[in-house]
Design a protein around this motif. Structure first.
Motif, short mmCIF file in Angstrom:
data_model
loop_
_atom_site.label_atom_id
_atom_site.label_comp_id
_atom_site.label_asym_id
_atom_site.label_seq_id
_atom_site.Cartn_x
_atom_site.Cartn_y
_atom_site.Cartn_z
N ARG A 120 39.62 52.25 34.40
CA ARG A 120 38.47 51.36 34.18
C ARG A 120 38.84 49.89 34.40
N ARG A 121 39.90 49.49 33.70
CA ARG A 121 40.31 48.09 33.76
C ARG A 121 40.84 47.77 35.15
N GLU A 124 38.32 47.00 37.82
CA GLU A 124 37.72 45.68 37.74
C GLU A 124 38.68 44.60 38.21
N SER A 127 39.02 44.65 42.02
CA SER A 127 37.82 44.92 42.82
C SER A 127 37.70 43.94 43.99
N ARG A 149 30.39 52.49 37.48
CA ARG A 149 30.93 51.42 38.32
C ARG A 149 30.76 51.74 39.81
#
Lengths: 323, 334
Positions: A120-121, A124, A127, A149
Motif C-alpha cells: 500500500r505504502r 504511493e 507512484s 488504488r
C-alpha cells in the motif's frame, strides 16, 4: 519478448506463446477493456491497473501488450523476485517514452495479506516513477485498499464463436484440419479458456497428426465419453445397487478420474428435466462433500461409490419425480 | 524370472494392449519433441512398462543398466538443516524416485534433485539427447506444497501431455494370457482362462501372477479349476464373515487381532477397507448398502487425514456392526 524465441524449432514452442496477440487492440472479445486501454495508451497516461477474470481470457497478454506498446518489444526484462509470484519489470530504454516503469505482478491473488498491506505504502511512494499492474483470478482476494488504488478491468470468459475464430486462424497457420464437430468439442471441453483450448489442440495434433478427430481431443483433455456418464446417471436412477456398483467399478477400471466423473455427472444432472430441484440440491451437496474429501486424498473408488449411492437415494427418494 | 517380467514388452513395437498409445508416443518422439508426460491409470494397466519403453526409445538400451543408490541428502533450508535418506534408481540417462517416501519433506527433496540434475547436464554429443529424465512415481502422494513448487519449475515447458492408460478391453487380457501360455508351452482351457480374466479385474499383472500361481498349484489346468485369491484377500473375506455373524465387543476384539496381522504384513489400510466393503456388499441387503458405503467412504477419508490406521479400521467395523444390528432388529420388529 516473443521475437527472440522465433529461432527455436517451431515444435518446441507452445502455440499459446506463438500466437499471443502483440498489441492491445488484437486482444479478442474484451472490447470494453481494449477501448479504455487504447485511449489511455494514446496519451501514455496510465493509471495503476488491476486485471481480473477467469484463466485464459487474455489478462497476461494484455499486460504484456501494454508494455510492448509503451516501450517497444526489446525492453522487457523478466525478473523473479522472492516473495512475489512472478514479476515483470519493464525499463524504459527508448525515447520518447513515458517517465515511469511498469511493474506487472502476476497471480497477485496468491500474495499474502501481509505482502499486500506492505504494498500500500510502496505504491504511493513510487507512484511517480512506477505503474503497477496486478493480475489475478479472484478479485475478492485482493485487499480493498489495494483494489481502490487501481483501475479495475474485468475480463469476460470468451464466447464460443470468438474462440472458434481464433482456433480456426491457428489451424490455418499450422496446416491443421479441424472439423466443425471437433471444434465444438474443443469449445465445450475448454469452457471459455482460450489457453486451454490451444494447449489441448496442440497436444491433440502432436498425438494424432494434422487431422484432428473428436476422440483425440476428448482423450487429450482427459474427458470421459458422454455415453459412459449417461449410463452412470441411468444407474443412479435405477433402484438396483448392483447395477450402480457395476457402473462405478467400470468407470474406475477405465482409469477415469473421480473428480472428472463428478464434474461431468453434475453437468448432466443439472440439465436433467426429470429430477426435481430438491433432488438436485441434495445430489449437489453430496458431490461437494465428496470433492472436498477427494482433495484431501481419500480413495477415488470409495468416494465415487458413496456419491453415486447418495445420488441414487436422492433421485429415488419420496418417489417425487417432479412431473 | 516371473512371467510378469519375462513378458514385459521392452520396445514400443511389442505392445499388445496399449498399441494406440505406444504408436502415438513413438510418433511423438520421432518428431524430436518430448513434452512433460503424465501417465495415469489403475494398477497393473502398464504405466511403468510404457514409461520404460519410452525411455528405451529415447536413449537406447543404456537405460536398462540401472543402479540402486541410497544416498543421504543434506539440504540447507532457511531455518534448519534437513537430512534425509532416499533410495533412487538411476541409469546414465534417467533417475527414478518415489518422492512420497520422504514424507512431508518431499518438496525440498524434489527441488534439490532437480537442481542437482540440472547441474550435471549431459554434454551435447552427436545423436545424444541433452536432457535427462526424472521419473516420479506415485505423484498423487506428493504433498500439495511439493506440487505447487514443481509448478514453477515446470512452467517454462508448459506443454504437458496426458495419456489415459486403461486396460478396458477384456479380450486383450485374454489375448496376452494365451500368448504367454503358448510361449511357455502350456495348455490353457477356455473356461479357466475366462475365470482368470474375471479374477484379474482388468489388471494384467494380477492375471499373469495368478496364472503362474495356479500353474504351481495344479498342472495341467482343468476347465473348472479355481483361481485362489491372495492370502490377504481370503483373510479379509474371513473378517467380513466374522463381523456379519456376530456383532459384539468380544468379536470386535477378535477382529482387531486379525486387522493387526494384516497391517503387520504391510497390507495398505485403504486396500483393507476397500476389500472389506466389497466383501460385505456381496452379502448385504440392498436397503442397507448405501449406509455401509457411506461409512466406508467416511472412515477411509479419516484414515487419510489421520496417522494411525488401526483406529479408523476398527471404527469402521464397530460402526458397521452397530448399523447392521440395528437393521436386523428393525426387520425382526416388523
Amino acid at each position: 519478448m516473443q521475437m527472440e524465441k522465433a529461432d527455436k524449432p517451431a515444435s518446441s514452442q507452445p502455440w499459446t506463446e506463438k500466437y499471443r496477440p502483440r498489441t492491445v487492440s488484437d486482444v479478442a472479445h474484451q472490447t470494453q477493456v481494449v477501448d479504455t486501454l487504447t485511449k489511455a495508451l494514446e496519451t501514455a497516461n496510465l493509471p495503476h491497473l488491476l486485471f481480473y477474470g477467469p484463466p485464459g481470457t487474455g489478462k497476461t497478454t494484455t499486460a504484456l501488450a501494454i508494455a510492448r506498446q509503451l516501450y517497444g518489444h526489446s525492453s522487457a526484462s523478466v525478473q523473479v523476485i522472492d516473495g512475489f509470484p512472478a514479476v515483470h519489470t519493464f525499463y524504459a530504454p527508448r525515447y520518447p517514452c513515458p517517465p515511469y516503469k511498469l511493474l506487472i505482478l502476476d497471480e497477485a491473488d496468491s500474495m499474502t495479506q501481509d505482502a499486500q498491506n506492505a504494498l500500500r505504502r510502496t505504491m504511493e511512494t513510487y507512484s511517480k516513477v512506477t505503474r503497477f499492474c496486478f493480475i489475478c483470478n479472484y478479485v475478492s482476494r485482493i485487499i480493498e485498499p489495494l483494489a481502490s488504488r487501481c483501475a479495475k478491468f474485468r475480463f469476460k470468459p470468451l464466447h464460443e464463436t470468438v474462440m472458434g475464430e481464433r482456433i480456426n486462424f491457428i489451424c490455418e497457420q499450422e496446416h491443421v484440419q479441424l472439423s466443425e464437430e471437433s471444434l465444438a468439442t474443443l469449445g465445450a471441453v475448454s469452457g471459455g479458456d482460450l489457453r486451454r483450448a490451444i494447449t489441448t489442440l496442440q497436444s491433440a495434433v502432436r498425438l494424432g497428426g494434422p487431422v484432428v478427430k473428436r476422440q483425440t481431443i476428448l482423450d487429450v483433455a482427459g474427458q470421459i465419453p458422454p455415453e459412459h456418464i449417461q449410463q452412470l446417471l441411468q444407474a443412479c436412477k435405477s433402484r438396483s445397487f448392483q447395477e450402480l456398483q457395476k457402473q462405478v467399478d467400470g468407470a474406475i477400471c477405465n482409469g477415469y478420474a473421480a473428480q472428472q466423473v463428478m464434474l461431468q455427472l453434475q453437468g448432466l444432472l443439472l440439465e436433467d428435466a426429470e429430477a426435481s430441484d430438491i433432488q438436485k440440491a441434495g445430489a449437489l451437496e453430496a458431490m461437494a462433500v465428496a470433492d472436498k474429501d477427494l482433495v484431501d486424498g481419500a480413495d477415488e473408488h470409495l468416494q465415487l461409490l458413496h456419491v453415486t449411492s447418495l445420488l441414487q437415494k436422492h433421485l429415488s427418494s419420496s418417489g417425487a419425480r417432479a412431473a | 524370472m516371473l512371467w510378469v517380467d519375462k513378458y514385459r514388452p521392452s520396445t514400443f513395437d511389442n505392445f499388445v494392449v496399449h498399441k494406440d498409445i505406444a504408436d502415438n508416443l513413438k510418433k511423438l518422439i520421432s518428431s524430436g519433441d518430448t513434452p512433460h508426460t503424465l501417465v495415469y491409470g489403475p494398477p497393473g494397466a502398464g504405466k511403468k512398462t510404457i514409461v520404460m519403453a519410452l525411455l528405451r526409445q529415447l536413449f537406447g538400451p543404456g537405460v536398462e543398466k540401472v543402479r540402486v543408490e541410497s544416498k543421504p541428502w543434506t539440504i540447507q533450508l532457511p531455518t534448519r538443516k534437513l537430512e534425509v535418506e532416499l533410495t533412487t534408481l538411476s541409469s546414465n540417462h534417467h533417475l527414478e524416485m518415489n518422492p512420497s517416501d520422504v514424507g512431508y519433506n518431499d518438496r525440498y527433496v524434489v527441488q534439490e534433485i532437480i537442481k542437482e540434475m540440472a547441474r550435471s547436464r549431459p554434454v551435447e554429443v552427436q545423436g545424444q539427447k541433452t536432457f535427462k529424465v526424472l521419473v516420479l512415481n506415485e505423484v498423487d502422494r506428493l504433498s500439495r506444497e511439493a506440487q505447487q513448487s514443481l509448478r514453477r519449475t515446470m512452467e517454462k515447458y508448459t506443454s504437458a501431455c496426458r495419456l489415459i492408460m486403461v486396460c478396458s478391453n477384456i479380450s486383450k487380457v485374454m489375448e496376452v494370457l494365451k500368448t504367454v501360455a503358448q510361449n511357455e508351452g502350456l495348455n490353457l482351457p477356455d473356461g479357466f482362462a475366462a475365470r482368470l480374466v474375471g479374477y484379474a479385474e482388468r489388471n494384467l499383472r494380477r492375471a499373469l501372477l495368478g496364472m503362474e500361481v495356479c500353474k504351481v498349484q495344479q498342472y495341467p489346468f482343468t476347465d473348472n479349476q479355481q483361481v485362489s485369491p491372495a492370502d490377504w484377500e481370503a483373510y479379509v473375506s474371513e473378517i467380513a464373515l466374522d463381523i456379519m455373524r456376530e456383532q459384539s465387543p468380544k468379536n470386535l476384539y477378535l477382529v482387531r487381532g486379525k486387522l493387526y496381522e494384516l497391517l503387520a504384513n504391510c497390507i495398505p489400510p485403504e486396500l483393507i477397507i476397500k476389500k472389506l466393503l466389497a466383501e460385505l456388499l456381496k452379502r448385504l441387503d440392498d436397503d442397507i448398502k448405501q449406509e455401509v458405503v457411506h461409512h466406508a467412504a467416511f472412515f477411509e477419508h479419516r484414515l487419510q487425514e489421520g496417522s494411525k490406521a488401526i483406529f479408523h479400521l476398527e471404527a469402521f467395523i464397530a460402526r458397521f456392526m452397530c448399523t447392521y444390528k440395528t437393521f436386523m432388529l428393525s426387520i425382526m420388529a416388523d
